[in-house]
Motif scaffolding. Sequence first.
Motif, PDB file in Angstrom:
ATOM      1  N   LEU A  25      45.324  47.510  41.997  1.00  0.00           N
ATOM      2  CA  LEU A  25      44.683  46.609  41.043  1.00  0.00           C
ATOM      3  C   LEU A  25      44.661  45.162  41.527  1.00  0.00           C
ATOM      4  N   GLY A  26      45.112  44.919  42.772  1.00  0.00           N
ATOM      5  CA  GLY A  26      45.144  43.555  43.270  1.00  0.00           C
ATOM      6  C   GLY A  26      44.544  43.423  44.656  1.00  0.00           C
ATOM      7  N   THR A  27      44.083  42.217  44.967  1.00  0.00           N
ATOM      8  CA  THR A  27      43.717  41.832  46.328  1.00  0.00           C
ATOM      9  C   THR A  27      44.878  41.034  46.904  1.00  0.00           C
ATOM     10  N   GLN A  28      44.693  40.443  48.068  1.00  0.00           N
ATOM     11  CA  GLN A  28      45.764  39.641  48.655  1.00  0.00           C
ATOM     12  C   GLN A  28      46.037  38.361  47.872  1.00  0.00           C
ATOM     13  N   ILE A  29      45.055  37.864  47.115  1.00  0.00           N
ATOM     14  CA  ILE A  29      45.228  36.556  46.489  1.00  0.00           C
ATOM     15  C   ILE A  29      45.052  36.564  44.970  1.00  0.00           C
ATOM     16  N   ALA A  30      44.563  37.644  44.393  1.00  0.00           N
ATOM     17  CA  ALA A  30      44.268  37.652  42.958  1.00  0.00           C
ATOM     18  C   ALA A  30      44.111  39.089  42.486  1.00  0.00           C
ATOM     19  N   PRO A  31      44.089  39.294  41.164  1.00  0.00           N
ATOM     20  CA  PRO A  31      43.801  40.640  40.666  1.00  0.00           C
ATOM     21  C   PRO A  31      42.407  41.085  41.074  1.00  0.00           C
ATOM     22  N   LEU A  32      42.253  42.366  41.336  1.00  0.00           N
ATOM     23  CA  LEU A  32      40.933  42.920  41.622  1.00  0.00           C
ATOM     24  C   LEU A  32      40.124  43.041  40.338  1.00  0.00           C
ATOM     25  N   LEU A  33      40.791  43.445  39.280  1.00  0.00           N
ATOM     26  CA  LEU A  33      40.201  43.492  37.943  1.00  0.00           C
ATOM     27  C   LEU A  33      40.976  42.530  37.053  1.00  0.00           C
ATOM     28  N   GLY A  34      40.259  41.762  36.234  1.00  0.00           N
ATOM     29  CA  GLY A  34      40.936  40.848  35.337  1.00  0.00           C
ATOM     30  C   GLY A  34      41.760  41.590  34.303  1.00  0.00           C
ATOM     31  N   PRO A  35      42.860  40.978  33.835  1.00  0.00           N
ATOM     32  CA  PRO A  35      43.693  41.626  32.826  1.00  0.00           C
ATOM     33  C   PRO A  35      42.919  42.060  31.583  1.00  0.00           C
ATOM     34  N   ALA A  36      41.882  41.321  31.195  1.00  0.00           N
ATOM     35  CA  ALA A  36      41.103  41.709  30.016  1.00  0.00           C
ATOM     36  C   ALA A  36      40.379  43.032  30.249  1.00  0.00           C
ATOM     37  N   ILE A  37      39.807  43.218  31.440  1.00  0.00           N
ATOM     38  CA  ILE A  37      39.145  44.482  31.773  1.00  0.00           C
ATOM     39  C   ILE A  37      40.167  45.612  31.817  1.00  0.00           C
ATOM     40  N   VAL A  38      41.312  45.345  32.423  1.00  0.00           N
ATOM     41  CA  VAL A  38      42.353  46.368  32.505  1.00  0.00           C
ATOM     42  C   VAL A  38      42.792  46.795  31.108  1.00  0.00           C
ATOM     43  N   ARG A  39      43.000  45.818  30.225  1.00  0.00           N
ATOM     44  CA  ARG A  39      43.439  46.155  28.871  1.00  0.00           C
ATOM     45  C   ARG A  39      42.364  46.928  28.103  1.00  0.00           C
ATOM     46  N   GLU A  40      41.112  46.546  28.263  1.00  0.00           N
ATOM     47  CA  GLU A  40      40.063  47.181  27.475  1.00  0.00           C
ATOM     48  C   GLU A  40      39.737  48.584  27.965  1.00  0.00           C
ATOM     49  N   PHE A  41      39.666  48.774  29.287  1.00  0.00           N
ATOM     50  CA  PHE A  41      39.163  50.036  29.821  1.00  0.00           C
ATOM     51  C   PHE A  41      40.256  50.958  30.370  1.00  0.00           C
ATOM     52  N   LEU A  42      41.254  50.402  31.048  1.00  0.00           N
ATOM     53  CA  LEU A  42      42.241  51.254  31.721  1.00  0.00           C
ATOM     54  C   LEU A  42      43.458  51.560  30.863  1.00  0.00           C
TER      55      LEU A  42
END
Length: 329
Positions: free
Chosen positions: A180-197
């Motif tokens: 769920l992350g790249t080297q410098i930031a999340p790959l998906l924003g926390p809002a997307i993660v909370r809503e969909f995953l």
Amino acid sequence: MTPKENALRILRFNQPAYAMAGLPSVGLAYRGCNGEGYDCPGHDVQPAGAHWIDIWGTARHKELPGVMGFPRGFPLADKPDPDRYAWPDPDDERICGPIYQRAERIDAAQREAKFIGGSHRATLWEKAYAIASMETMMESFYLDPPWAREVLRRVMDFQLGIARHYLAVGIAVAGLGDDLGTQIAPLLGPAIVREFLVPEYRRLIGLYKQHGVIINFHSCGHIEEMLEIFMELGIDVLNPVQATANDLTRVRAVTQGKMALQGAIATDLVMKGPPEAIRLEVRRRLWQLGREGGYFPGPDQGMPFPPENTAALHAAVAEFGQYPLQPPA
């Protein structure tokens, strides 16, 4: 104290006797978990340069030895009706059969000394983009949320079916994972993660929690913004806690006493050495992350490391991992 009892004390931040590089376990996996097709092997067996189709219909290509094959063809990339897609059946004997075959080979001594673990490699997000492509999934979160939710729901339906087979053979640890992350930031924003995953993760983790199963969750990259989500879901161990992508002091402060960590030894160091540098890094990370337990030191990626460097890492865990820990010089 048995290795299993010591590992549980590490998990619970409860005065372990010594540090361990990971949960002592014997792993089970369904066919397709590691990229297998119905009639061909997966990541760990395929040679470099191999092309194959996995059980989901994803075309894969393995470029380098010791590294997994990557998706190169996506059966849902054009967003067909999900009902027209041939979803794999977790009760297909070709898929679930290996779970029971492997479980039968675990003898009483192994069961006494080790946890039985079941793998859900590429649990949800990674599986969805492997069949639909990352671009299609990311676009659908915004442009076609019902389609994205349906794909994620179908993927998790499969994982729940697999979980019932794992529970039938008595697993104690479930390995889940999505990067769920790249080297410098999340790959998906926390809002997307909370809503969909998160709603889908809750279905699988909730089932396991009903049976007292330990949850070991894998996510590469920068995951600091996801820590609260992971803890809310009831994840017991987070790996590999990538040293070059996270503020490890902050990660420990947020998770102290709540969620164990595994990994955090930089892959580049374990790959290049020298052994003495690895030895000192293990000691530093043990003190930084594991003074009260809650930490399994190890590489923050799985790679074909030089054997002498792997040996140096394990020797350092044994040397410096006796509790109470001593601070580095």
